[in-house]
Motif scaffolding. Structure first.
Motif, PDB file in Angstrom:
ATOM      1  N   ARG A   1      34.040   0.217 -13.542  1.00 44.57           N
ATOM      2  CA  ARG A   1      34.815   0.618 -12.371  1.00 44.57           C
ATOM      3  C   ARG A   1      36.233   0.977 -12.819  1.00 44.57           C
ATOM      4  O   ARG A   1      36.902   0.188 -13.479  1.00 44.57           O
ATOM      5  CB  ARG A   1      34.845  -0.550 -11.377  1.00 44.57           C
ATOM      6  CG  ARG A   1      35.646  -0.296 -10.120  1.00 44.57           C
ATOM      7  CD  ARG A   1      35.828  -1.586  -9.343  1.00 44.57           C
ATOM      8  NE  ARG A   1      34.572  -2.246  -9.058  1.00 44.57           N
ATOM      9  CZ  ARG A   1      34.495  -3.484  -8.580  1.00 44.57           C
ATOM     10  NH1 ARG A   1      35.593  -4.187  -8.369  1.00 44.57           N
ATOM     11  NH2 ARG A   1      33.318  -4.026  -8.335  1.00 44.57           N
TER      12      ARG A   1
ATOM     13  N   LEU B   1      38.922 -10.590 -11.159  1.00 50.24           N
ATOM     14  CA  LEU B   1      37.797  -9.837 -10.603  1.00 50.24           C
ATOM     15  C   LEU B   1      36.463 -10.220 -11.227  1.00 50.24           C
ATOM     16  O   LEU B   1      35.419  -9.726 -10.817  1.00 50.24           O
ATOM     17  CB  LEU B   1      38.030  -8.333 -10.799  1.00 50.24           C
ATOM     18  CG  LEU B   1      39.060  -7.683  -9.880  1.00 50.24           C
ATOM     19  CD1 LEU B   1      39.327  -6.244 -10.302  1.00 50.24           C
ATOM     20  CD2 LEU B   1      38.577  -7.709  -8.433  1.00 50.24           C
TER      21      LEU B   1
ATOM     22  N   VAL C   1      40.109   1.310 -12.608  1.00 49.42           N
ATOM     23  CA  VAL C   1      41.109   0.539 -11.868  1.00 49.42           C
ATOM     24  C   VAL C   1      42.512   1.106 -11.989  1.00 49.42           C
ATOM     25  O   VAL C   1      43.383   0.782 -11.167  1.00 49.42           O
ATOM     26  CB  VAL C   1      41.120  -0.946 -12.313  1.00 49.42           C
ATOM     27  CG1 VAL C   1      39.799  -1.622 -11.977  1.00 49.42           C
ATOM     28  CG2 VAL C   1      41.419  -1.072 -13.805  1.00 49.42           C
TER      29      VAL C   1
ATOM     30  N   ASP D   1      44.188  -9.234 -13.793  1.00 44.60           N
ATOM     31  CA  ASP D   1      43.333  -8.613 -12.778  1.00 44.60           C
ATOM     32  C   ASP D   1      41.871  -8.646 -13.210  1.00 44.60           C
ATOM     33  O   ASP D   1      40.973  -8.905 -12.398  1.00 44.60           O
ATOM     34  CB  ASP D   1      43.760  -7.167 -12.529  1.00 44.60           C
ATOM     35  CG  ASP D   1      45.037  -7.067 -11.707  1.00 44.60           C
ATOM     36  OD1 ASP D   1      45.453  -8.105 -11.157  1.00 44.60           O
ATOM     37  OD2 ASP D   1      45.618  -5.968 -11.635  1.00 44.60           O
TER      38      ASP D   1
ATOM     39  N   LYS E   1      43.128   5.150  -3.966  1.00 44.04           N
ATOM     40  CA  LYS E   1      42.049   4.891  -4.924  1.00 44.04           C
ATOM     41  C   LYS E   1      40.667   5.268  -4.387  1.00 44.04           C
ATOM     42  O   LYS E   1      39.659   4.796  -4.882  1.00 44.04           O
ATOM     43  CB  LYS E   1      42.049   3.428  -5.373  1.00 44.04           C
ATOM     44  CG  LYS E   1      43.338   3.023  -6.077  1.00 44.04           C
ATOM     45  CD  LYS E   1      43.294   1.579  -6.535  1.00 44.04           C
ATOM     46  CE  LYS E   1      44.576   1.181  -7.247  1.00 44.04           C
ATOM     47  NZ  LYS E   1      44.590  -0.232  -7.652  1.00 44.04           N
TER      48      LYS E   1
ATOM     49  N   LYS F   1      28.071  -9.068  -5.360  1.00 42.97           N
ATOM     50  CA  LYS F   1      29.164  -9.914  -5.841  1.00 42.97           C
ATOM     51  C   LYS F   1      28.588 -10.959  -6.788  1.00 42.97           C
ATOM     52  O   LYS F   1      27.857 -11.851  -6.372  1.00 42.97           O
ATOM     53  CB  LYS F   1      29.851 -10.604  -4.654  1.00 42.97           C
ATOM     54  CG  LYS F   1      31.082 -11.421  -5.013  1.00 42.97           C
ATOM     55  CD  LYS F   1      32.251 -10.529  -5.401  1.00 42.97           C
ATOM     56  CE  LYS F   1      33.508 -11.340  -5.635  1.00 42.97           C
ATOM     57  NZ  LYS F   1      34.644 -10.506  -6.077  1.00 42.97           N
TER      58      LYS F   1
ATOM     59  N   SER G   1      30.606  -2.444  -2.810  1.00 41.21           N
ATOM     60  CA  SER G   1      29.392  -2.246  -3.609  1.00 41.21           C
ATOM     61  C   SER G   1      28.171  -2.932  -3.008  1.00 41.21           C
ATOM     62  O   SER G   1      27.035  -2.561  -3.292  1.00 41.21           O
ATOM     63  CB  SER G   1      29.612  -2.774  -5.031  1.00 41.21           C
ATOM     64  OG  SER G   1      29.751  -4.185  -5.032  1.00 41.21           O
TER      65      SER G   1
ATOM     66  N   GLU H   1      34.979  -5.623   2.051  1.00 42.95           N
ATOM     67  CA  GLU H   1      36.181  -5.756   1.224  1.00 42.95           C
ATOM     68  C   GLU H   1      35.973  -6.758   0.102  1.00 42.95           C
ATOM     69  O   GLU H   1      36.490  -6.593  -1.003  1.00 42.95           O
ATOM     70  CB  GLU H   1      37.368  -6.183   2.101  1.00 42.95           C
ATOM     71  CG  GLU H   1      37.838  -5.109   3.071  1.00 42.95           C
ATOM     72  CD  GLU H   1      39.069  -5.539   3.846  1.00 42.95           C
ATOM     73  OE1 GLU H   1      39.584  -6.638   3.560  1.00 42.95           O
ATOM     74  OE2 GLU H   1      39.504  -4.783   4.732  1.00 42.95           O
ATOM     75  N   ARG H   2      35.240  -7.820   0.374  1.00 39.64           N
ATOM     76  CA  ARG H   2      35.046  -8.883  -0.621  1.00 39.64           C
ATOM     77  C   ARG H   2      34.331  -8.367  -1.862  1.00 39.64           C
ATOM     78  O   ARG H   2      34.648  -8.768  -2.989  1.00 39.64           O
ATOM     79  CB  ARG H   2      34.255 -10.037   0.003  1.00 39.64           C
ATOM     80  CG  ARG H   2      34.072 -11.243  -0.896  1.00 39.64           C
ATOM     81  CD  ARG H   2      33.485 -12.411  -0.126  1.00 39.64           C
ATOM     82  NE  ARG H   2      33.183 -13.514  -1.018  1.00 39.64           N
ATOM     83  CZ  ARG H   2      32.012 -13.694  -1.625  1.00 39.64           C
ATOM     84  NH1 ARG H   2      31.033 -12.816  -1.405  1.00 39.64           N
ATOM     85  NH2 ARG H   2      31.795 -14.716  -2.424  1.00 39.64           N
ATOM     86  N   CYS H   3      33.361  -7.470  -1.674  1.00 36.43           N
ATOM     87  CA  CYS H   3      32.595  -6.942  -2.813  1.00 36.43           C
ATOM     88  C   CYS H   3      33.059  -5.542  -3.195  1.00 36.43           C
ATOM     89  O   CYS H   3      32.367  -4.842  -3.940  1.00 36.43           O
ATOM     90  CB  CYS H   3      31.104  -6.945  -2.517  1.00 36.43           C
ATOM     91  SG  CYS H   3      30.620  -5.948  -1.081  1.00 36.43           S
ATOM     92  N   ASN H   4      34.201  -5.114  -2.655  1.00 37.24           N
ATOM     93  CA  ASN H   4      34.776  -3.796  -2.961  1.00 37.24           C
ATOM     94  C   ASN H   4      33.829  -2.657  -2.599  1.00 37.24           C
ATOM     95  O   ASN H   4      33.783  -1.623  -3.264  1.00 37.24           O
ATOM     96  CB  ASN H   4      35.152  -3.720  -4.446  1.00 37.24           C
ATOM     97  CG  ASN H   4      36.194  -2.656  -4.721  1.00 37.24           C
ATOM     98  OD1 ASN H   4      37.018  -2.354  -3.855  1.00 37.24           O
ATOM     99  ND2 ASN H   4      36.164  -2.071  -5.897  1.00 37.24           N
TER     100      ASN H   4
ATOM    101  N   CYS I   1      25.986  -9.604  -1.945  1.00 32.36           N
ATOM    102  CA  CYS I   1      27.161 -10.189  -1.286  1.00 32.36           C
ATOM    103  C   CYS I   1      26.746 -10.756   0.073  1.00 32.36           C
ATOM    104  O   CYS I   1      25.655 -10.467   0.592  1.00 32.36           O
ATOM    105  CB  CYS I   1      28.240  -9.118  -1.137  1.00 32.36           C
ATOM    106  SG  CYS I   1      29.732  -9.670  -0.278  1.00 32.36           S
TER     107      CYS I   1
END
Length: 562
Positions: A218, A193, A220, A189, A74, A498, A495, A490-493, A454
């Motif tokens: 975004r 999210l 997915v 999901d 991805k 958050k 970006s 990782e927590r905020c993907n 975040c």
């Protein structure tokens, strides 16, 4: 002539006439030059890979021992990967390693850089090995989707039995278990999210699903194009829509029970496009309205001003802002504060987005003749204390709402304006008499939603000149606070943000502002007077959030004007 062909001619591997013949054949067969070259036998695959590595200065890599399962997924979409014949092999920090067999294909590298925002480091691989790996990736993606569709999920749609029965008579495939479970997985999901909207978008050669998270869309998933009709039919059945009608837009609702004690509502909108029906589902999570006013992000003085206004016995409170700025949640939160057994509250909405126990909620239905104005007239014969109108769209609705506020009722409503002062001039432009506005409106709040930083945020170095230009005063730049910038984890993907935080302009209508209204003053006149009375503009409120470390300066500048 491509860059690869030119390099081969210059190195003496091919003559100009050979290249022209290969190019002509590639155009005729609608294939890539490198495919035609290797099929011709003029050069071996391994020799070509080594030549490309030496000529273009990129390292060569043997893909035969590469573990396909270890590649990051991805990073780029499948369409770009298959169309440009590239594979992302690894990601380290802000750099990605990309396997490519034709390094002169700079378009592919530019597209990857644009789509990811990362530094692209190419490695040269043999063309046949790359094609085999691409084919394997395609099979794995399809297998992963099948596994996803086959997951056993403990959630259920709350359906209308007659709608399901009618739908089954038209299309017996819409209740296929894989489709049902895939849809449940996507919705779950989205909820997990924190998405506000889910987009199902059909195109000519692919099907895309996107989530709007923290105001940003975004991608997915890209499920097989073949499931678009079944997926659309399934959504339309559980949303009580006509699945046989695909020529006009439709609106509906559905509910998803994700536990014995929690159910999520969805507002569903379908739109016929060139390649099928696009469906957008707005997630209506009633728990947002139960968070309380402290969770919305009002400053202490703004919160006190708002609470004093909504607890008055009569008058009008207006909430303004663009679509998606959080007006509905703010309205419901205010209604929750005053929702007591001794108060009769009625709302007219299009449609009612969140169910509030103890509040009489009415869905506006223009086709059936139930407009905002008709609902308001009926409310006034229902012994109301508080009336909420979803939106003031026309003069008739505005007049009835104002008369209700003047005759002993508290009225809440929304308008689409840029800030609080322009709301008053908007009402005048709609045809509402200035003396009616001055005697009924007691407070206006304008709002925006900025993305919240975040926990991975880091201190930002911003020049004083930039901060002054943004709106800070010189005395505020005393070094007692630190601006922050997004980083990504990782927590905020990745970006850097958050969640979201509200930015508000709370403007009570004072006697001086009433005089300006009666004199038919302009929005700038009202704004100047409000500033003298200590009302923060949206930009000023946003800058406070930057000082508090809740959001970044870039985010505030992007969602406010000054």
């Amino acid at each position: 002539m491509s860059g690869l062909a030119r390099a081969l001619v210059q190195a003496g591997h091919l003559s100009t006439s050979q290249v022209e013949a290969l190019n002509k054949k590639a155009l005729t067969e609608k294939s890539f030059f490198i495919d035609t070259l290797l099929q011709s036998g003029h050069i071996e695959k391994r020799v070509l890979a080594l030549f490309c590595s030496e000529t273009f200065g990129y390292p060569a890599l043997d893909l035969t021992a590469f573990n396909i399962a270890a590649r990051p997924e991805k990073i780029i979409d499948a369409k770009l990967m298959q169309g440009q014949r590239v594979i992302v092999l690894a990601k380290r920090g802000n750099k990605i390693t990309v396997a490519i067999s034709d390094p002169s294909n700079t378009q592919a590298l530019d597209q990857i850089k644009f789509q990811t925002g990362l530094i692209v480091e190419p490695v040269i691989v043999q063309h046949d090995t790359l094609l085999q790996l691409l084919e394997q990736c395609g099979r794995n993606d399809e297998q992963n989707l099948n596994e996803l569709i086959s997951d056993d999920l403990d959630i259920n749609f709350i359906e209308d039995e007659t709608a399901v029965a009618a739908g089954s008579a038209i299309d017996t495939d819409i209740d296929d278990a894989p489709i049902v479970k895939f849809l449940q997985k996507i919705l779950l999901d989205g909820i997990n999210l924190g998405a506000s909207d889910i987009h199902f978008e059909p195109f000519e050669k692919f099907y895309r699903i996107r989530f709007r998270v923290d105001g940003i869309l975004r991608e997915v998933a890209q499920p097989p194009l073949a499931i678009k009709e079944k997926l659309a039919s399934r959504i339309k059945v559980i949303s009580k829509l006509d699945i046989s009608e695909k020529r006009v837009p439709q609106d509906g609702r559905m509910k998803l029970a994700i536990s014995p004690t929690r159910a999520i509502d969805f507002r569903v909108s379908t739109l016929p496009t060139l390649f099928g029906e696009k469906i957008v589902m707005r997630i209506l999570d009633g728990s947002q309205a139960q968070l309380g006013i402290d969770a919305l992000g009002y400053d202490a003085d703004q919160k006190e001003t708002l609470l004093n206004a909504i607890q008055r016995p009569y008058g009008m409170v207006l909430m303004t802002g663009p679509t998606g700025s959080g007006k509905t949640v703010s309205l419901y939160t205010c209604l929750n504060v005053i929702n007591q057994p001794g108060i009769n509250i009625s709302t007219a909405e299009d449609p009612a987005e969140i169910n509030l126990p103890g509040v009489n909620q009415v869905n506006v239905n223009e086709k059936a003749g139930l407009s905002f104005a008709v609902a308001l007239k009926s409310f006034l014969r229902q012994d109301p204390d508080v009336i909420m109108v979803g939106e003031i769209r026309d003069l008739e609705t505005a007049d009835i709402a104002i008369k209700a506020a003047q005759t002993g009722h508290m009225v809440f409503s929304t308008l689409h304006t840029n800030d609080a002062p322009s709301t008053l001039t908007r009402l005048m432009n709609m045809g509402v008499a200035p003396f009616n506005i001055a005697s009924s409106v007691i407070l206006i709040t304008a709002q925006r939603l900025a993305r919240r930083l975040c926990g991975c945020k880091q201190p930002a170095v911003i020049l004083d000149e930039v901060l002054l230009q943004a709106g800070y005063k010189a005395q505020e730049l005393d070094g007692s606070w630190q601006p922050f910038k997004p980083v990504g984890c990782e927590r905020c993907n990745g970006s850097g943000y958050k969640g979201r935080v509200g930015i508000y302009q709370i403007m009570p209508i004072s006697q001086e502002i009433e005089r300006i209204i009666l004199a038919q003053g302009s929005a700038p006149d009202i704004g100047r007077q409000a500033a003298l009375e200590g009302v923060k503009s949206l930009r000023q409120s946003g800058l406070v959030k930057v000082r508090q470390g809740l959001t970044s300066l870039e985010e505030v500048l992007g969602c406010t004007n000054e």
